[in-house]
Design a protein around this motif. Structure first.
Motif, short mmCIF file in Angstrom:
data_model
loop_
_atom_site.label_atom_id
_atom_site.label_comp_id
_atom_site.label_asym_id
_atom_site.label_seq_id
_atom_site.Cartn_x
_atom_site.Cartn_y
_atom_site.Cartn_z
N PHE A 41 0.84 -1.19 0.00
CA PHE A 41 0.00 0.00 0.00
C PHE A 41 0.88 1.24 0.00
N ASP A 42 0.58 2.19 -0.88
CA ASP A 42 1.31 3.47 -0.94
C ASP A 42 0.41 4.55 -0.35
N PRO A 43 0.70 5.00 0.87
CA PRO A 43 -0.16 5.99 1.52
C PRO A 43 -0.15 7.35 0.82
N HIS A 44 0.89 7.66 0.05
CA HIS A 44 0.96 8.94 -0.65
C HIS A 44 -0.08 9.02 -1.76
N PHE A 45 -0.36 7.89 -2.41
CA PHE A 45 -1.33 7.84 -3.51
C PHE A 45 -2.61 7.12 -3.11
N ASP A 46 -2.66 6.60 -1.87
CA ASP A 46 -3.83 5.90 -1.34
C ASP A 46 -4.25 4.75 -2.25
N GLU A 47 -3.23 3.94 -2.68
CA GLU A 47 -3.52 2.79 -3.52
C GLU A 47 -2.46 1.71 -3.31
N VAL A 48 -2.80 0.50 -3.70
CA VAL A 48 -1.87 -0.61 -3.63
C VAL A 48 -1.05 -0.63 -4.91
N VAL A 49 0.28 -0.72 -4.77
CA VAL A 49 1.19 -0.80 -5.91
C VAL A 49 1.59 -2.26 -6.07
N THR A 50 1.51 -2.77 -7.30
CA THR A 50 1.83 -4.17 -7.58
C THR A 50 2.96 -4.27 -8.59
N VAL A 51 3.92 -5.13 -8.29
CA VAL A 51 5.01 -5.46 -9.22
C VAL A 51 4.87 -6.94 -9.54
N THR A 52 4.93 -7.29 -10.84
CA THR A 52 4.82 -8.68 -11.26
C THR A 52 6.14 -9.14 -11.83
N LEU A 53 6.61 -10.30 -11.35
CA LEU A 53 7.85 -10.89 -11.82
C LEU A 53 7.55 -12.23 -12.49
N THR A 54 8.18 -12.48 -13.64
CA THR A 54 8.08 -13.79 -14.28
C THR A 54 9.03 -14.74 -13.55
N PRO A 55 8.88 -16.04 -13.78
CA PRO A 55 9.83 -16.98 -13.17
C PRO A 55 11.29 -16.67 -13.53
N THR A 56 11.54 -16.24 -14.76
CA THR A 56 12.90 -15.89 -15.17
C THR A 56 13.42 -14.68 -14.40
N MET A 57 12.58 -13.67 -14.24
CA MET A 57 12.98 -12.48 -13.48
C MET A 57 13.26 -12.84 -12.02
N LEU A 58 12.44 -13.71 -11.46
CA LEU A 58 12.63 -14.13 -10.07
C LEU A 58 13.95 -14.90 -9.92
N ARG A 59 14.25 -15.77 -10.89
CA ARG A 59 15.52 -16.50 -10.87
C ARG A 59 16.70 -15.54 -10.92
N ASP A 60 16.60 -14.52 -11.79
CA ASP A 60 17.67 -13.53 -11.90
C ASP A 60 17.82 -12.72 -10.62
N LEU A 61 16.71 -12.39 -9.98
CA LEU A 61 16.75 -11.65 -8.72
C LEU A 61 17.46 -12.48 -7.65
N ARG A 62 17.11 -13.76 -7.55
CA ARG A 62 17.78 -14.65 -6.57
C ARG A 62 19.28 -14.66 -6.80
#
Length: 77
Positions: A41-62
């Motif tokens: 939740f972003d209180p400055h904009f009063d909304e939930v911010v969502t980030v979506t990662l693919t399995p490949t992106m998640l592997r790279d992040l790890r």
């Protein structure tokens, strides 16, 4: 603090900031078969911010969490 729930189509992990004030909003991670979403939740904009990662992106992040500064290209298994 962390909570883990197994829903029908996803595993839901919630990270709760219990440190000293100011506290951050909870982070909710939903792991689906084909993607992982991270929500906060972003209180400055009063909304939930969502980030979506693919399995490949998640592997790279790890992998990136254990690497020194630089640019890298991962190899597919």
């Amino acid at each position: 603090m962390v909570t883990i729930e197994h829903d029908f189509d996803a595993t839901v992990i919630t990270l709760i900031d219990e440190g000293a004030a100011p506290l951050a909003e909870d982070v909710v991670i939903r792991a689906y078969e084909d993607r992982v979403t991270v929500e906060q939740f972003d209180p400055h904009f009063d909304e939930v911010v969502t980030v979506t990662l693919t399995p490949t992106m998640l592997r790279d992040l790890r992998a990136a969490l254990d690497l020194p500064e630089g640019a890298y290209r991962t190899r597919l298994p």
